[in-house]
Design a protein around this motif. Structure first.
Motif, PDB file in Angstrom:
ATOM      1  N   ASP A 142      25.664  38.710  42.430  1.00  0.00           N
ATOM      2  CA  ASP A 142      25.690  39.311  43.771  1.00  0.00           C
ATOM      3  C   ASP A 142      27.105  39.733  44.141  1.00  0.00           C
ATOM      4  O   ASP A 142      27.297  40.675  44.902  1.00  0.00           O
ATOM      5  CB  ASP A 142      25.169  38.300  44.804  1.00  0.00           C
ATOM      6  CG  ASP A 142      23.746  37.861  44.497  1.00  0.00           C
ATOM      7  OD1 ASP A 142      22.851  38.721  44.573  1.00  0.00           O
ATOM      8  OD2 ASP A 142      23.539  36.681  44.168  1.00  0.00           O
ATOM      9  N   VAL A 143      28.094  39.003  43.609  1.00  0.00           N
ATOM     10  CA  VAL A 143      29.503  39.318  43.856  1.00  0.00           C
ATOM     11  C   VAL A 143      30.249  39.259  42.528  1.00  0.00           C
ATOM     12  O   VAL A 143      30.066  38.318  41.749  1.00  0.00           O
ATOM     13  CB  VAL A 143      30.154  38.316  44.843  1.00  0.00           C
ATOM     14  CG1 VAL A 143      31.636  38.647  45.038  1.00  0.00           C
ATOM     15  CG2 VAL A 143      29.436  38.326  46.189  1.00  0.00           C
ATOM     16  N   LEU A 144      31.071  40.267  42.268  1.00  0.00           N
ATOM     17  CA  LEU A 144      31.963  40.251  41.113  1.00  0.00           C
ATOM     18  C   LEU A 144      33.396  40.093  41.606  1.00  0.00           C
ATOM     19  O   LEU A 144      33.843  40.837  42.490  1.00  0.00           O
ATOM     20  CB  LEU A 144      31.841  41.537  40.306  1.00  0.00           C
ATOM     21  CG  LEU A 144      30.624  41.671  39.380  1.00  0.00           C
ATOM     22  CD1 LEU A 144      30.602  43.047  38.736  1.00  0.00           C
ATOM     23  CD2 LEU A 144      30.625  40.580  38.320  1.00  0.00           C
ATOM     24  N   ALA A 145      34.122  39.130  41.045  1.00  0.00           N
ATOM     25  CA  ALA A 145      35.538  38.921  41.345  1.00  0.00           C
ATOM     26  C   ALA A 145      36.321  39.188  40.065  1.00  0.00           C
ATOM     27  O   ALA A 145      36.260  38.400  39.116  1.00  0.00           O
ATOM     28  CB  ALA A 145      35.773  37.487  41.840  1.00  0.00           C
ATOM     29  N   LEU A 146      37.036  40.306  40.034  1.00  0.00           N
ATOM     30  CA  LEU A 146      37.692  40.769  38.805  1.00  0.00           C
ATOM     31  C   LEU A 146      39.208  40.719  38.971  1.00  0.00           C
ATOM     32  O   LEU A 146      39.757  41.342  39.883  1.00  0.00           O
ATOM     33  CB  LEU A 146      37.262  42.200  38.485  1.00  0.00           C
ATOM     34  CG  LEU A 146      35.752  42.481  38.453  1.00  0.00           C
ATOM     35  CD1 LEU A 146      35.492  43.942  38.143  1.00  0.00           C
ATOM     36  CD2 LEU A 146      35.051  41.575  37.449  1.00  0.00           C
ATOM     37  N   ASP A 147      39.877  39.997  38.090  1.00  0.00           N
ATOM     38  CA  ASP A 147      41.335  39.885  38.126  1.00  0.00           C
ATOM     39  C   ASP A 147      41.917  40.751  37.007  1.00  0.00           C
ATOM     40  O   ASP A 147      41.818  40.412  35.834  1.00  0.00           O
ATOM     41  CB  ASP A 147      41.753  38.423  37.946  1.00  0.00           C
ATOM     42  CG  ASP A 147      43.187  38.173  38.416  1.00  0.00           C
ATOM     43  OD1 ASP A 147      43.904  39.167  38.676  1.00  0.00           O
ATOM     44  OD2 ASP A 147      43.583  37.000  38.518  1.00  0.00           O
ATOM     45  N   GLU A 148      42.511  41.870  37.380  1.00  0.00           N
ATOM     46  CA  GLU A 148      43.097  42.844  36.449  1.00  0.00           C
ATOM     47  C   GLU A 148      42.102  43.279  35.366  1.00  0.00           C
ATOM     48  O   GLU A 148      42.359  43.123  34.158  1.00  0.00           O
ATOM     49  CB  GLU A 148      44.378  42.285  35.814  1.00  0.00           C
ATOM     50  CG  GLU A 148      45.508  42.033  36.791  1.00  0.00           C
ATOM     51  CD  GLU A 148      46.078  43.327  37.394  1.00  0.00           C
ATOM     52  OE1 GLU A 148      45.649  44.414  36.974  1.00  0.00           O
ATOM     53  OE2 GLU A 148      46.919  43.228  38.295  1.00  0.00           O
ATOM     54  N   PRO A 149      40.964  43.849  35.764  1.00  0.00           N
ATOM     55  CA  PRO A 149      39.950  44.209  34.762  1.00  0.00           C
ATOM     56  C   PRO A 149      40.360  45.363  33.858  1.00  0.00           C
ATOM     57  O   PRO A 149      39.792  45.515  32.774  1.00  0.00           O
ATOM     58  CB  PRO A 149      38.743  44.614  35.623  1.00  0.00           C
ATOM     59  CG  PRO A 149      39.345  45.089  36.913  1.00  0.00           C
ATOM     60  CD  PRO A 149      40.537  44.205  37.129  1.00  0.00           C
ATOM     61  N   THR A 150      41.314  46.201  34.278  1.00  0.00           N
ATOM     62  CA  THR A 150      41.682  47.359  33.453  1.00  0.00           C
ATOM     63  C   THR A 150      42.748  47.040  32.413  1.00  0.00           C
ATOM     64  O   THR A 150      43.096  47.914  31.605  1.00  0.00           O
ATOM     65  CB  THR A 150      42.180  48.519  34.336  1.00  0.00           C
ATOM     66  OG1 THR A 150      43.382  48.131  35.019  1.00  0.00           O
ATOM     67  CG2 THR A 150      41.128  48.912  35.362  1.00  0.00           C
ATOM     68  N   ASN A 151      43.282  45.813  32.425  1.00  0.00           N
ATOM     69  CA  ASN A 151      44.256  45.443  31.395  1.00  0.00           C
ATOM     70  C   ASN A 151      43.648  45.620  30.002  1.00  0.00           C
ATOM     71  O   ASN A 151      42.529  45.168  29.741  1.00  0.00           O
ATOM     72  CB  ASN A 151      44.696  43.980  31.574  1.00  0.00           C
ATOM     73  CG  ASN A 151      45.731  43.831  32.659  1.00  0.00           C
ATOM     74  OD1 ASN A 151      46.095  44.795  33.327  1.00  0.00           O
ATOM     75  ND2 ASN A 151      46.207  42.613  32.864  1.00  0.00           N
ATOM     76  N   HIS A 152      44.386  46.259  29.116  1.00  0.00           N
ATOM     77  CA  HIS A 152      43.993  46.480  27.713  1.00  0.00           C
ATOM     78  C   HIS A 152      42.877  47.512  27.549  1.00  0.00           C
ATOM     79  O   HIS A 152      42.390  47.701  26.428  1.00  0.00           O
ATOM     80  CB  HIS A 152      43.560  45.169  27.030  1.00  0.00           C
ATOM     81  CG  HIS A 152      44.604  44.093  27.068  1.00  0.00           C
ATOM     82  ND1 HIS A 152      45.806  44.211  26.411  1.00  0.00           N
ATOM     83  CD2 HIS A 152      44.630  42.886  27.698  1.00  0.00           C
ATOM     84  CE1 HIS A 152      46.527  43.119  26.631  1.00  0.00           C
ATOM     85  NE2 HIS A 152      45.837  42.305  27.404  1.00  0.00           N
TER      86      HIS A 152
END
Length: 600
Positions: A142-152
């Motif tokens: 229901d909720v996504l918590a993404l920490d720096e998802p675009t790294n790499h």
């Protein structure tokens, strides 16, 4: 909108720092929130508290009953003893996950180049990151918590991820919290922005462009001590309005406010003055790649590259991992010798490379920052003519975000972002006239990226940039090239053109197995010399037509900003014209790729 989770009076304190002091906020269904702020101000800590990964010292986080929260950490938490496939889908039977179009799309978007049976222990850090992201996205949250998802992630994967997150839920369902320094991604995905600073979380409407506009207004009303930050933000806003007008059309507040704020802001770069100074420092000859090719054994990486770098040229290089970007940079700086053709350099050329490694700092690791800069030249000149400005190394460090207290810190104890900025300072003070930046945005927050861009705006030399940060690439360069199938190709349509070409390549590659079973034609059926010459002429014609169509479409998009935004009929008609132009260009690109096969 229904409430998903919230925070009440959160307080977080480390032994040497108060991070948050009684913050209260909430996330509702349909929220897509980007979290920005300086490194060390608490963005990841905030995300961890909201996701239940960190307990606040006081206050509480409330989650609606039944809400499922999926978390992507910065740290690598994957076990080494699993395969790629098991890490992503676990013990789910193949017929189940293979029959789910959403899971198939995730695997294709992130893991298309990986062996499904490969062990995680054999993968690089970037590959493991993509596996972790795919593993998370295949779940139901229901909720996504993404920490720096675009790294790499490369440009194509970042573009795919943005599209996936925009379509993962309906507009009024689900919640997204994302910490990232990728400003294009923030603009593309987020409808709200939280800025973490000075122990508080300040909310703004809209993505990054909208946040900058509102922050400029906030800073305009602030005390004089905030003047420098305001000027940087105003300059960046000018870029957003002049360089990418479509982005600021999304916020609901009046666009006239932005035009008023930037009415007296000069162009981002004084291109004429910088090029004039670059010619003075470099002469007319910089680096010429003349039919240059590079092979490693039987593997040809680059073939027939013709490229003449001009004084003051600012160029971005695009290409998938392994396409040959680093090899191309090596031809420019002399670290790679061509196996075919030649490389010609001007006599006054002095090339410097900001690499992904931190080699320039190795000998200084135990020295305090002030000792390192004391060994360097006493002044550095920014700009040209009447706008030229002399800065000491200490002033330049301050401009790059160092406080006076940090001057006494040993280099080895600096954060990754601080070491990156110090590395750039050492290179700039060596006064090169050709600067190569290889993924320069690593470890830098959005404020430091803006400061770096401001510094490069007044740097008078030839600039070559390789970066997966689309915003940075478009901001600091004036043109882009791509390495496709070992060849260097100019991209009049910029990053969007590159993504279209790559999509056409992938479609062609997917169709190849269908025709590979057919026997190769006999020699008599292969193209004759005349047919090859005709194809070569058609290729040249196609390139001119594609460039003209893309230029017309780009000009039409710019003119959209000047139209009455309330006249939906007019806007719809203009968008239809633009779509027609872009579709025609895409069709010609597919024909270009078909003809290119004849010369392989």
């Amino acid at each position: 909108m229904a409430h998903l989770l919230g925070a009440e009076a959160l307080h977080l304190e480390f032994p040497t720092k108060l991070v948050f002091d009684s913050i209260t906020l909430g996330v509702n269904e349909g929220d897509r929130i980007g979290i920005v702020g300086r490194n060390g101000d608490g963005k990841s800590s905030l995300l961890a508290m909201l996701a239940g990964r960190r307990t606040p010292d006081s206050g509480r986080v409330t989650v609606r009953n039944g809400v499922r929260i999926g978390v992507l950490d910065q740290a690598d938490t994957l076990p080494d003893n699993e395969t790629v496939g098991h890490a992503v889908v676990g013990d789910t039977p193949e017929y189940e996950w293979a029959g789910d179009p959403r899971i198939r799309d995730i695997i294709a978007g992130l893991l298309g180049d990986l062996d499904w049976e490969a062990g995680l222990a054999t993968l690089s850090g970037g590959q493991r990151r993509r596996v972790a992201l795919a593993r998370l996205l295949t779940g139901s949250w229901d909720v996504l918590a993404l920490d720096e998802p675009t790294n790499h992630l490369d440009l194509e994967a970042i573009t795919w991820l943005a599209e996936h997150l925009k379509t993962r839920w309906t507009a009024s369902a689900g919640g997204l919290l994302v910490v990232t320094h990728d400003r294009w991604f923030l603009d593309e995905v987020c409808t709200a922005t939280w800025e973490v600073h000075d122990r508080i979380v300040e909310p703004f409407e809209g993505g990054y462009a909208a946040y900058i506009l509102q922050r400029v207004e906030r800073d305009r009303q602030a005390a004089a001590t905030e003047a420098r930050r305001q000027n940087l933000a105003r300059k960046e806003l000018a870029w957003l309005r002049r360089g990418a007008p479509a982005r600021t059309s999304k916020p609901k507040f009046r666009i006239e406010a932005a035009n008023t704020l930037i009415a007296d802001v000069p162009p981002i770069r004084d291109t004429v003055a910088l090029q004039s100074l670059a010619v003075t420092r470099l002469g007319k000859d910089v680096v010429d790649l003349l039919d240059a090719s590079v092979s490693y054994g039987d593997h040809q990486v680059l073939r027939g590259v013709e490229w003449r770098l001009a004084p003051g040229e600012r160029t971005g290089i695009l290409g998938v991992n392994g396409a040959g970007k680093s090899t191309l940079l090596g031809l420019i700086d002399g670290s790679v010798a061509p196996t075919g053709g030649r490389v010609k350099r001007g006599t006054t050329v002095k090339v410097a490379t900001l690499s992904q490694r931190l080699d320039e700092l190795e000998e200084f690791l135990d020295d305090p920052v002030r000792v390192v800069i004391a060994r360097l030249r006493s002044t550095y000149t920014l700009g040209s003519g009447s706008k030229a400005q002399e800065l000491t190394p200490a002033q330049l460090l301050e401009r790059l975000g160092f406080s006076s207290a940090q001057l006494s810190t040993p280099v080895k104890d600096l954060s990754g972002g601080q070491q990156r900025r110090l590395q750039l300072l050492l290179i700039l003070l060596d006064q090169p006239n050709v600067l190569i930046l290889d993924e320069p945005t690593n470890d830098l927050d959005t404020d430091m990226l803006a400061a770096l861009e401001d510094l490069l705006d007044s740097w008078p030399g030839t600039l070559v940039v390789v970066s997966h940060d689309r915003y940075f690439l478009e901001r600091v360069t004036d043109q882009q090239y791509a390495i496709l199938d070992g060849c260097l190709r100019h991209l009049p349509g910029g990053v969007d053109e590159y993504l279209r070409l790559r999509m056409a390549q992938e479609r062609a590659a997917a169709a190849a197995p269908l025709t590979s079973e057919v026997a190769a034609p006999p020699a008599s059926d292969r193209p004759s010399g005349k047919e090859l010459r005709d194809a070569e002429k058609e290729l040249a014609s196609l390139e001119r037509r594609i460039e003209r169509l893309q230029r017309q479409a780009a000009d039409a998009r710019v003119k959209l900003a000047d139209l009455d935004q309330s006249d939906y009929q007019l806007l719809g008609a203009e968008m239809a014209k633009i779509t027609t132009l872009e579709d025609e260009a895409e069709g010609l690109e597919e024909r270009w790729l078909e003809l290119s096969v004849l010369f392989e």
